[in-house]
Scaffold this active site. Structure first.
Site, mmCIF file in Angstrom:
data_model
loop_
_atom_site.group_PDB
_atom_site.id
_atom_site.type_symbol
_atom_site.label_atom_id
_atom_site.label_comp_id
_atom_site.label_asym_id
_atom_site.label_seq_id
_atom_site.Cartn_x
_atom_site.Cartn_y
_atom_site.Cartn_z
ATOM 1 N N LEU A 117 -17.837 -2.341 0.042
ATOM 2 C CA LEU A 117 -18.638 -1.454 -0.812
ATOM 3 C C LEU A 117 -18.338 -1.685 -2.293
ATOM 4 C CD1 LEU A 117 -18.436 1.938 1.149
ATOM 5 C CD2 LEU A 117 -20.043 0.026 1.416
ATOM 6 N N LEU A 137 -21.173 0.450 -4.267
ATOM 7 C CA LEU A 137 -22.407 0.350 -3.493
ATOM 8 C C LEU A 137 -22.774 1.629 -2.755
ATOM 9 C CD1 LEU A 137 -21.924 -3.308 -2.260
ATOM 10 C CD2 LEU A 137 -23.837 -2.475 -3.652
ATOM 11 N N GLY A 147 -16.478 1.053 -3.669
ATOM 12 C CA GLY A 147 -17.250 2.298 -3.646
ATOM 13 C C GLY A 147 -18.503 2.265 -4.495
ATOM 14 N N SER A 199 -13.222 -4.708 0.552
ATOM 15 C CA SER A 199 -14.131 -4.139 -0.456
ATOM 16 C C SER A 199 -15.604 -4.387 -0.132
ATOM 17 C CB SER A 199 -13.812 -4.676 -1.860
ATOM 18 O OG SER A 199 -12.563 -4.224 -2.298
ATOM 19 N N GLY A 214 -23.197 4.260 -4.447
ATOM 20 C CA GLY A 214 -24.012 4.914 -5.462
ATOM 21 C C GLY A 214 -23.300 6.030 -6.199
ATOM 22 N N LYS A 215 -22.048 6.283 -5.845
ATOM 23 C CA LYS A 215 -21.354 7.447 -6.412
ATOM 24 C C LYS A 215 -21.062 7.321 -7.909
ATOM 25 C CE LYS A 215 -17.660 6.851 -3.779
ATOM 26 N NZ LYS A 215 -16.325 7.091 -3.154
ATOM 27 N N TYR A 263 0.807 -1.224 0.000
ATOM 28 C CA TYR A 263 0.000 0.000 0.000
ATOM 29 C C TYR A 263 0.838 1.271 0.000
ATOM 30 C CZ TYR A 263 -3.866 -3.090 1.432
ATOM 31 O OH TYR A 263 -4.811 -4.090 1.506
#
Length: 347
Positions: free
Chosen positions: A238, A243, A241, A236, A245-246, A53
């Site tokens: 989401l 989920l 990301g 993960s 909605g972005k 990372y």
């Protein structure tokens, strides 16, 4: 905040884990410090990182900067003893990490020592194999996964070699427990069997992807988790990301992961849109933030040890941590089951 025990260890962790892969690229050190302060103050005692990372994007110039930031926070805050810290050794494929070679015993020992130095600590609570040397179905490789090409003897020798090196690190007091990531049921079971036969460390956790759009863990891995007392660390939750909605309607918010990695590791493609919309509609119907709904669902799973959240803003972080306070009713879980049956594997 609820707390769970990692496998058959005596290590207790919050059911929400603070993920860190944006620190050093999308987030500055000051923002990383703010996230760690807030998380710890709100009951999150579990931080997950990796030598690889940050990943947003991956870069030889930023390699291992996330671990350095965590080490700097430990040095400044003096709160190392309040945190259960997990990190990982990277596998093959990145030329700037040990020449891109597969994980060997020597690589494990070198990686552990390097992480300890960067993290400014003398022990790591949970040390994980980031991905196996042999083929696997993670990172969207499920569509062309073919284990028939693997060599069994080589795979077993490879697992044994890694376990022996990890055992040396445990004996030296450098790591407390071991975990896997991006593993399969067969691979995990072999780690368990070899460890039992040779008196080596027992796997406590598996960190695999799990979310409303990708639920492969519900099958063989869930059975293994139940019978062998191995918890899932869900990454993960989401779906990168999605989920939240972005990204609906083709949106790519400036600075978001989708603006950096155009398809979010193969997740952001048309087949996910109807499923995502169904979950967004359900969240709206019940007055939930869609991210909170997605995380709250993960927390209901019986095999879940901790859900790894990641945020680039404090607003996102607060929403994600607050998901631990949401209770999904049996009827809500039936709604989710109906959507999942309609869209069983959209990413």
């Amino acid at each position: 905040m609820k707390y769970n025990t990692l496998g058959r260890t005596d290590i207790s962790v919050s059911e929400i884990c603070l993920g860190t892969m944006t620190w050093g690229s999308q987030n500055s050190e000051a923002e990383a410090f703010e996230q760690m302060d807030y998380a710890l103050d709100n009951g999150v005692n579990f931080f997950d990182t990796a030598e690889l990372y940050p990943t947003t994007p991956l870069s030889p110039e930023t390699y291992a900067d996330t671990e350095r930031m965590i080490g700097n926070w430990f040095a400044k805050s003096g709160k190392r003893d309040q945190v259960v810290l997990a990190t990982k050794v990277a596998g093959a494929g990145r030329p700037y990490i040990r020449g891109g070679a597969p994980i060997t015993a020597a690589a494990v020992r070198e990686a552990v020592d390097s992480s300890l130095q960067r993290l400014k600590t003398d022990y790591i609570d949970l040390y994980q194999i980031h991905w196996p040397n042999r083929g696997h179905y993670h990172f969207r490789q499920v569509w062309n996964y073919d284990p028939s090409t693997q060599d069994r003897a080589q795979a077993l020798a490879d697992i044994t070699e890694k376990l022996e090196a990890l055992g040396d690190c445990v004996k030296a007091g450098k790591i407390r427990a071991i975990g896997l990531s991006n593993e399969t049921a067969w691979g995990t079971q072999k780690y368990l069997s070899i460890a039992e036969a040779k008196g080596l460390p027992r796997v406590a956790t598996v960190q695999n992807e799990y979310n409303l759009l990708y639920r492969a863990y519900d099958l063989d891995m869930a059975e293994l988790s139940h019978h062998e007392t191995i918890g899932l660390l869900a990454y993960s939750p989401l779906a990168g990301g999605i989920l939240s909605g972005k990204y609906q309607g083709g949106a790519r918010p400036v600075g978001s992961r989708g603006s950096i990695n155009s398809d979010i590791g193969g997740r952001l493609q048309p087949l996910q849109e109807p499923a995502t919309k169904a979950y967004l509609d359900m969240a709206a119907k019940h007055g939930f933030d869609p991210s909170a709904l997605a995380i709250a669902f993960c927390l209901t799973r019986p095999f879940m040890a901790s859900v790894i959240i990641g945020a680039t803003s404090m607003a996102q972080l607060k929403t994600d941590i607050a998901a631990a306070d949401i209770t999904l009713t049996p009827d809500m879980l039936k709604e989710i089951a109906k959507i999942h049956r309609t869209y069983p594997m959209p990413i």
